[in-house]
Design a protein around this motif. Structure first.
Motif, PDB file in Angstrom:
ATOM      1  N   ASN A 227       0.815  -1.214   0.000  1.00 61.10           N
ATOM      2  CA  ASN A 227       0.000   0.000   0.000  1.00 61.10           C
ATOM      3  C   ASN A 227       0.849   1.264   0.000  1.00 61.10           C
TER       4      ASN A 227
ATOM      5  N   TYR B 221      -4.182  -1.175   5.938  1.00 55.34           N
ATOM      6  CA  TYR B 221      -3.623   0.114   6.340  1.00 55.34           C
ATOM      7  C   TYR B 221      -3.036   0.047   7.752  1.00 55.34           C
TER       8      TYR B 221
ATOM      9  N   LYS C 200      -3.175   7.671   8.359  1.00 60.17           N
ATOM     10  CA  LYS C 200      -4.466   7.625   7.669  1.00 60.17           C
ATOM     11  C   LYS C 200      -5.100   9.017   7.569  1.00 60.17           C
TER      12      LYS C 200
ATOM     13  N   LEU D 219      -4.371  10.943   4.362  1.00 63.04           N
ATOM     14  CA  LEU D 219      -4.685  10.312   3.079  1.00 63.04           C
ATOM     15  C   LEU D 219      -5.898  10.903   2.373  1.00 63.04           C
TER      16      LEU D 219
ATOM     17  N   TRP E 164      -9.324   6.876   0.159  1.00 69.42           N
ATOM     18  CA  TRP E 164      -8.068   6.112   0.156  1.00 69.42           C
ATOM     19  C   TRP E 164      -8.072   5.231  -1.091  1.00 69.42           C
TER      20      TRP E 164
ATOM     21  N   GLN F 132      -5.282   3.889  -2.612  1.00 67.51           N
ATOM     22  CA  GLN F 132      -4.023   3.176  -2.811  1.00 67.51           C
ATOM     23  C   GLN F 132      -4.222   1.844  -3.543  1.00 67.51           C
TER      24      GLN F 132
ATOM     25  N   SER G 219     -13.279   2.508   6.840  1.00 69.84           N
ATOM     26  CA  SER G 219     -12.150   3.130   6.154  1.00 69.84           C
ATOM     27  C   SER G 219     -12.691   4.028   5.057  1.00 69.84           C
TER      28      SER G 219
ATOM     29  N   VAL H 160     -11.764   3.706   1.982  1.00 67.12           N
ATOM     30  CA  VAL H 160     -11.530   2.992   0.728  1.00 67.12           C
ATOM     31  C   VAL H 160     -12.843   2.940  -0.055  1.00 67.12           C
TER      32      VAL H 160
END
Length: 346
Positions: free
Chosen positions: A187, A218, A229, A232, A236, A238, A261, A263
């Motif tokens: 990541n 993460y 975090k 970011l 996120w 990544q 998260s 994400v």
């Protein structure tokens, strides 16, 4: 290829569970052992039994040792290798995030004997359920050392990949159903991952017939990770850098962080067709998820992952949490998966 597919939405943890206070300091990541010699060996086995029982009583489908026999998810493996000096330590920045004192590579690295195989055999004797065993991935290993010998991240990673392959083949022979490689470094070092990191990982799984997984999260819920975090942004992304190539790799299962998260869940579309361990339990909080919260995360994931390829899991390991909190989260994981499993089969 052997397949763990006895139940729809099979549940498991990403790795570690809290250690009992008689073995290590409570709620402390990578604590020193409180026991020594034969007492330590017996204590680790007792802790493994406890961790297994916690998983079974919580209703998990795929069980592990809870990493009770390891002090650190990377260095405990490295401790058993030649060519690494643990007395000669250097301070390096781990995953471009935080400084740590790490051992130094001073000569050719090699594995003279198995590291976790006896522990895996012990776990296999305790249960008939599918078992998963975690190993550090090559890229995360090189990121947890100071290399004063090869002086090449890629060269050292290939050496570790060969060593990991030796260990993995013996773990498979010991009855392990899924071998998971932990690669949080994936990541961070996107160019290296795509240029040679995934290829190194495929070298580590070469010749295996059991299922293989790569866990990319993460990080544990420690301050260095939670602070990172915060930098970011609102999304996120990544995973977007590495999932396309991972989709075409020989790795069977990709383990990712999702719940609580940032994400974007639709990134899972990038690996449609792969089996995915979707993290539905937040390990960076003491708040215990409700089964419905777990179910909601799974429902979102099912928009992008076929139901027969979805493995509900935790975001990362739970070693820093209290045993009560970890137990509650395991029950929520199992109960939430049961809700969605019922919806899918009705």
């Amino acid at each position: 290829m052997k397949t763990v597919k006895k139940i729809l939405l099979p549940t498991s943890t990403a790795g570690s569970l809290p250690k009992p206070s008689w073995l290590a300091t409570r709620e402390t990541l990578w604590s020193d052992w409180k026991l020594h010699g034969q007492e330590l060996i017996e204590g680790k086995h007792d802790a493994l039994r406890v961790a297994l029982q916690e998983q079974v009583s919580s209703g998990l489908d795929i069980v592990s040792d809870g990493e009770q026999t390891r002090q650190h998810f990377v260095t405990t493996f490295i401790e058993h290798l030649t060519g690494v000096d643990f007395e000669n330590r250097k301070v390096v920045k781990i995953r471009d995030r935080y400084d740590a004192s790490v051992p130094t590579v001073v000569g050719p690295v090699s594995r003279e004997k198995s590291v976790f195989v006896e522990d895996a055999k012990f776990l296999r004797q305790q249960t008939k359920q599918p078992i998963k065993w975690a190993l550090p991935g090559p890229m995360t290993m090189i990121d947890t050392l100071y290399d004063d010998y090869y002086k090449s991240r890629e060269t050292l990673a290939w050496e570790f990949a060969k060593i990991l392959n030796q260990e993995a083949k013996e773990l498979e022979a010991a009855g392990v159903d899924i071998i998971q490689f932990d690669e949080p470094a994936f990541n961070v070092f996107f160019d290296d991952v795509n240029e040679w990191g995934i290829a190194c990982l495929e070298r580590a799984i070469e010749g295996l017939k059991c299922e293989t997984a790569v866990h990319i999260c993460y990080g544990y819920g420690i301050k260095a990770n939670t602070d990172w975090k915060k930098t970011l942004g609102s999304q996120w992304r990544q995973y977007e850098q590495i999932l396309p190539k991972l989709k075409n790799s020989n790795i069977d299962i990709i383990s990712l962080e999702c719940h609580n998260s940032r994400v974007p869940v639709d990134l899972l579309e990038l690996i449609r067709g792969k089996k995915v361990m979707v993290g539905v339990i937040d390990v960076a909080t003491n708040t215990i998820e409700t089964p419905e919260e777990v179910a909601n995360t799974l429902r979102e994931a099912l928009k992008y992952v076929d139901a027969d390829k979805l493995y509900p899991c935790t975001n990362c390991g739970m070693a820093p949490l209290s045993r009560d909190v970890a137990r509650g989260k395991l029950h929520a994981l199992s109960a939430g998966a049961a809700i969605v499993r019922k919806e899918l089969t009705n």
